[in-house]
Design a protein around this motif. Structure first.
Motif, PDB file in Angstrom:
ATOM      1  N   GLY A  17      78.655  81.899  97.197  1.00  0.00           N
ATOM      2  CA  GLY A  17      78.703  82.057  95.746  1.00  0.00           C
ATOM      3  C   GLY A  17      79.820  81.303  95.067  1.00  0.00           C
ATOM      4  O   GLY A  17      79.988  81.431  93.840  1.00  0.00           O
TER       5      GLY A  17
ATOM      6  N   VAL B  33      81.053  86.709  95.389  1.00  0.00           N
ATOM      7  CA  VAL B  33      79.882  87.543  95.099  1.00  0.00           C
ATOM      8  C   VAL B  33      80.262  89.000  94.864  1.00  0.00           C
ATOM      9  O   VAL B  33      79.407  89.810  94.489  1.00  0.00           O
ATOM     10  CB  VAL B  33      78.828  87.453  96.223  1.00  0.00           C
ATOM     11  CG1 VAL B  33      78.261  86.044  96.294  1.00  0.00           C
ATOM     12  CG2 VAL B  33      79.392  87.882  97.567  1.00  0.00           C
ATOM     13  N   ARG B  34      81.521  89.342  95.056  1.00  0.00           N
ATOM     14  CA  ARG B  34      82.000  90.706  94.792  1.00  0.00           C
ATOM     15  C   ARG B  34      82.908  90.752  93.566  1.00  0.00           C
ATOM     16  O   ARG B  34      83.683  91.681  93.378  1.00  0.00           O
ATOM     17  CB  ARG B  34      82.737  91.270  96.013  1.00  0.00           C
ATOM     18  CG  ARG B  34      81.918  91.307  97.295  1.00  0.00           C
ATOM     19  CD  ARG B  34      80.639  92.104  97.136  1.00  0.00           C
ATOM     20  NE  ARG B  34      79.823  92.071  98.355  1.00  0.00           N
ATOM     21  CZ  ARG B  34      78.508  92.191  98.384  1.00  0.00           C
ATOM     22  NH1 ARG B  34      77.840  92.361  97.247  1.00  0.00           N
ATOM     23  NH2 ARG B  34      77.845  92.150  99.520  1.00  0.00           N
TER      24      ARG B  34
ATOM     25  N   ASP C 182      83.283  86.921 100.984  1.00  0.00           N
ATOM     26  CA  ASP C 182      82.440  87.474  99.926  1.00  0.00           C
ATOM     27  C   ASP C 182      83.136  87.670  98.582  1.00  0.00           C
ATOM     28  O   ASP C 182      82.595  88.330  97.695  1.00  0.00           O
ATOM     29  CB  ASP C 182      81.864  88.823 100.383  1.00  0.00           C
ATOM     30  CG  ASP C 182      80.755  88.671 101.405  1.00  0.00           C
ATOM     31  OD1 ASP C 182      80.446  87.521 101.784  1.00  0.00           O
ATOM     32  OD2 ASP C 182      80.197  89.691 101.827  1.00  0.00           O
TER      33      ASP C 182
END
Length: 237
Positions: A176, A148-149, A145
């Motif tokens: 992402g 997206v973070r 992640d």
């Protein structure tokens, strides 16, 4: 060959430009439609199921998610992988057993919780426990992640992916990741790579495969497109 072996085999020996494309059903009806279209396997989106059940993304109770996955898996005769978000706080063995009860052959497990990235080594240890509980009965797709973070450095995604593959993940999912970063990820990651695509937007699945994607999923994109189509078809009051 078992269903999970069939699903695992679909991820290997892919040619550039020919990724495994896994659409995301949100209920039994959409699953049947997608299989009738010719897809060899499916991957449920947690956000799509949440919307179908009337929940916000990330707020679906575990019991409802497992029940929804069960209905989808029972509705079709192709392998189904399930997005199980961050595992719902379940112990690895319980998570594995509950997933196997649904009839699914695999799952996504993400490495953030509440919008915050988990410690990658602790998450890798947890994935090891999941793999030990599952043996070869499940295909594990470890979501990364970082992008997206807010962590844009691809080396951090590559480092996390290496830990997760060492822990027993069959595939990693740097959700992402920008398309122009995919060739770098492909060089740095030793295993299948799942890439997120938006239906009708951005690079096509074929183009993503040429950039390094092993498999392509759409999250809730197909459901949202279907809802937009429904809004256009519905007669006006």
């Amino acid at each position: 060959m078992s269903e999970v072996d069939t699903f695992r085999a679909l991820h290997h020996h892919r040619l550039p430009g020919d990724p495994l494309v896994l659409p995301g059903p949100w209920d039994a009806v959409s699953a049947r439609v997608l299989v009738d279209t010719g897809f060899p396997a499916l991957a449920t989106p947690s956000a799509g199921i949440a919307a179908a059940l009337g929940h916000e993304d990330g707020a679906t109770p575990a019991d409802e998610m497992f029940a929804a996955v069960t209905r989808i898996a029972r509705a079709v005769e192709v392998p189904v992988s399930a997005d199980l978000e961050d595992g719902y706080g379940l112990a690895p063995r319980e998570l594995v057993e509950r997933l196997l009860e649904t009839g699914a052959v695999g799952c996504n497990l993400e490495d953030s919780q509440g919008g915050v990235l988990k410690d990658p080594r602790e998450h890798a240890d947890w994935l090891t426990e999941v793999r030990d509980a599952a043996g070869d009965r499940l295909f594990l797709n470890a979501r990364v992640d970082t992008f997206v973070r807010g962590v844009s450095d691809p080396e951090q995604a590559i480092a996390r992916a290496a830990l997760y593959i060492a822990a027993g993940a069959d595939c990693v999912y740097p959700i992402g990741a920008p398309a122009d970063v995919l060739p770098l990820l492909r060089v740095g990651i030793q295993g299948p790579i799942n890439v997120f695509a938006r239906p009708g937007e951005g690079p096509s699945p074929t183009e993503l495969g040429e950039l390094g994607a092993t498999r392509v999923t759409f999250g809730p994109g197909l459901q949202r497109a279907a809802m937009a189509a429904l809004a256009g078809l519905a007669p006006r009051p």
